[in-house]
Design a protein around this motif. Structure first.
Motif, PDB file in Angstrom:
ATOM      1  N   ARG A 103      33.137  -3.271  45.236  1.00  0.00           N
ATOM      2  CA  ARG A 103      33.386  -4.711  45.297  1.00  0.00           C
ATOM      3  C   ARG A 103      34.472  -5.118  44.305  1.00  0.00           C
ATOM      4  NH1 ARG A 103      30.472  -8.579  47.611  1.00  0.00           N
ATOM      5  NH2 ARG A 103      28.708  -7.158  47.901  1.00  0.00           N
ATOM      6  N   ALA A 104      34.458  -4.501  43.123  1.00  0.00           N
ATOM      7  CA  ALA A 104      35.471  -4.834  42.124  1.00  0.00           C
ATOM      8  C   ALA A 104      36.868  -4.456  42.609  1.00  0.00           C
ATOM      9  CB  ALA A 104      35.160  -4.123  40.805  1.00  0.00           C
ATOM     10  N   THR A 105      36.972  -3.308  43.268  1.00  0.00           N
ATOM     11  CA  THR A 105      38.266  -2.878  43.795  1.00  0.00           C
ATOM     12  C   THR A 105      38.719  -3.789  44.922  1.00  0.00           C
ATOM     13  OG1 THR A 105      37.808  -0.576  43.196  1.00  0.00           O
ATOM     14  CG2 THR A 105      39.507  -0.967  44.851  1.00  0.00           C
ATOM     15  N   GLN A 106      37.803  -4.107  45.822  1.00  0.00           N
ATOM     16  CA  GLN A 106      38.159  -4.952  46.952  1.00  0.00           C
ATOM     17  C   GLN A 106      38.632  -6.327  46.508  1.00  0.00           C
ATOM     18  OE1 GLN A 106      34.715  -4.953  49.493  1.00  0.00           O
ATOM     19  NE2 GLN A 106      35.253  -2.998  50.457  1.00  0.00           N
ATOM     20  N   SER A 107      38.058  -6.839  45.407  1.00  0.00           N
ATOM     21  CA  SER A 107      38.425  -8.176  44.952  1.00  0.00           C
ATOM     22  C   SER A 107      39.888  -8.250  44.509  1.00  0.00           C
ATOM     23  CB  SER A 107      37.514  -8.606  43.794  1.00  0.00           C
ATOM     24  OG  SER A 107      37.759  -7.829  42.631  1.00  0.00           O
ATOM     25  N   GLN A 108      40.498  -7.102  44.215  1.00  0.00           N
ATOM     26  CA  GLN A 108      41.892  -7.081  43.784  1.00  0.00           C
ATOM     27  C   GLN A 108      42.859  -7.199  44.953  1.00  0.00           C
ATOM     28  OE1 GLN A 108      42.759  -3.825  40.984  1.00  0.00           O
ATOM     29  NE2 GLN A 108      40.561  -3.544  40.768  1.00  0.00           N
ATOM     30  N   PHE A 109      42.385  -6.990  46.174  1.00  0.00           N
ATOM     31  CA  PHE A 109      43.261  -6.962  47.330  1.00  0.00           C
ATOM     32  C   PHE A 109      42.905  -8.091  48.288  1.00  0.00           C
ATOM     33  CE2 PHE A 109      43.177  -2.676  45.628  1.00  0.00           C
ATOM     34  CZ  PHE A 109      44.526  -2.360  45.593  1.00  0.00           C
ATOM     35  N   THR A 147      52.285  -5.044  49.550  1.00  0.00           N
ATOM     36  CA  THR A 147      52.440  -5.776  48.292  1.00  0.00           C
ATOM     37  C   THR A 147      53.694  -5.364  47.523  1.00  0.00           C
ATOM     38  OG1 THR A 147      51.053  -4.167  47.144  1.00  0.00           O
ATOM     39  CG2 THR A 147      49.956  -6.110  48.051  1.00  0.00           C
ATOM     40  N   HIS A 148      54.233  -4.180  47.794  1.00  0.00           N
ATOM     41  CA  HIS A 148      55.414  -3.738  47.056  1.00  0.00           C
ATOM     42  C   HIS A 148      56.664  -4.394  47.648  1.00  0.00           C
ATOM     43  CE1 HIS A 148      58.498  -1.101  45.325  1.00  0.00           C
ATOM     44  NE2 HIS A 148      57.605  -0.850  44.390  1.00  0.00           N
ATOM     45  N   PRO A 149      57.623  -4.767  46.797  1.00  0.00           N
ATOM     46  CA  PRO A 149      58.833  -5.428  47.309  1.00  0.00           C
ATOM     47  C   PRO A 149      59.555  -4.651  48.400  1.00  0.00           C
ATOM     48  CG  PRO A 149      58.741  -5.602  44.917  1.00  0.00           C
ATOM     49  CD  PRO A 149      57.617  -4.705  45.316  1.00  0.00           C
TER      50      PRO A 149
END
Length: 296
Positions: A103-109, A147-149
């Protein structure tokens, strides 16, 4: 379960041996970063194709994760001895609280809008705009989550220039996001190639998630075909080395799209590709550049 993170700084000669020794001593994972990361002294340690071999960091910060019940001091001392280093070398210990890591990882994306018509949406989110084209891509081992330019530049180019019915090649496909986007934007056929078997597996999975048909192949086994559009979001040096191959893969009058280029590398790459292409467009995003051109 609670964990302890142990970190110590070693010179270039001891990194590999210490990393292996920490794992042998009970660490569940080891991470190595430049000890000067985030400072003016930070440097890259990877070697690009055609360049001299790996240049290790002068000093590395080695972090190991142990079970909180382990005798960390004894484990680190044993690892240092096994690596031929001073067992009295100092180290830092930080307690890492247990949590729901998924859940912590998913919250970043979160969903990301990358062009007027395109969103990149992880599987655990509902597409925010039902009228837009959503690329269902989860972060993983392969490069390309939107997410990368450099990825944003390529997706925006596809959105603006794909008219429908084209054949598209994504060379160095990573997650497959560009080939998948091409199909969702109306390409007749898309293919992706990569030298990384893990990336190819991820790309095939992502194509299934998005319900599009894309042929993903190892770069060494890819069939010799010409395409209306060839995209290569890699790095400047491999783009220079691959110029003849990418030119052969682009039909006369077709388009080339190059990304992964820093501003100071633009003119050199333009000069290389002018042998085959009329280079006509330069776009920028956070210091990264996209070049495009037409096959002569």
């Amino acid at each position: 379960m609670a964990w302890l993170s142990v970190a110590l700084t070693v010179d270039a000669g001891g990194v590999e041996a210490l990393s292996d020794a920490l794992l042998d001593a009970g660490a569940v994972s080891v991470e190595v970063i430049d000890a000067h990361a985030g400072t003016a002294q930070e440097s890259a340690s990877f070697a690009e194709p055609g360049k001299p071999g790996l240049v290790p960091w002068e000093l590395s910060r080695v972090s190991a994760l142990f079970d909180a019940h382990d005798d960390v001091a004894a484990s680190v001392a044993a690892a240092l001895r096994a690596a031929g280093l001073d067992p009295s070398c100092g180290f830092d210990v930080e307690r890492v609280a247990d949590q729901d890591w998924v859940r912590a990882t998913q919250s970043q994306f979160q969903p990301v809008r990358v062009s007027p018509r395109l969103w990149v949406v992880p599987t655990w989110h509902t597409p925010p705009d039902p009228t837009a084209i959503s690329l269902i891509i989860d972060p993983g081992l392969a490069f390309g989550t939107g997410t990368h330019p450099t990825t944003r530049l390529c997706l925006a180019w596809l959105d603006a220039n794909l008219r429908g019915g084209e054949t598209v090649l994504d060379y160095g496909c990573g997650s497959g996001i560009l080939a998948i986007a091409a199909m969702k934007l109306g390409a007749a056929r898309a293919a992706g190639v990569d030298i990384d078997a893990t990336a190819l597996l991820a790309a095939r999975h992502n194509a299934m998630q998005n319900r599009v048909e894309v042929q993903f192949e190892d770069a060494d086994q890819a069939a010799s075909m010409v395409h209306d559009i060839v995209l290569a979001n890699i790095l400047a040096n491999p783009l220079e080395l691959l110029a003849p191959l990418l030119a052969r893969a682009t039909r006369g009058g077709g388009r080339i799209v190059l990304a992964g280029i820093l501003e100071h590398q633009v003119e050199g790459l333009k000069d290389t590709y002018r042998e085959w292409f009329g280079m006509d467009t330069t776009q920028h995003d956070e210091g990264w550049v996209l070049l495009s051109g037409v096959r002569q």
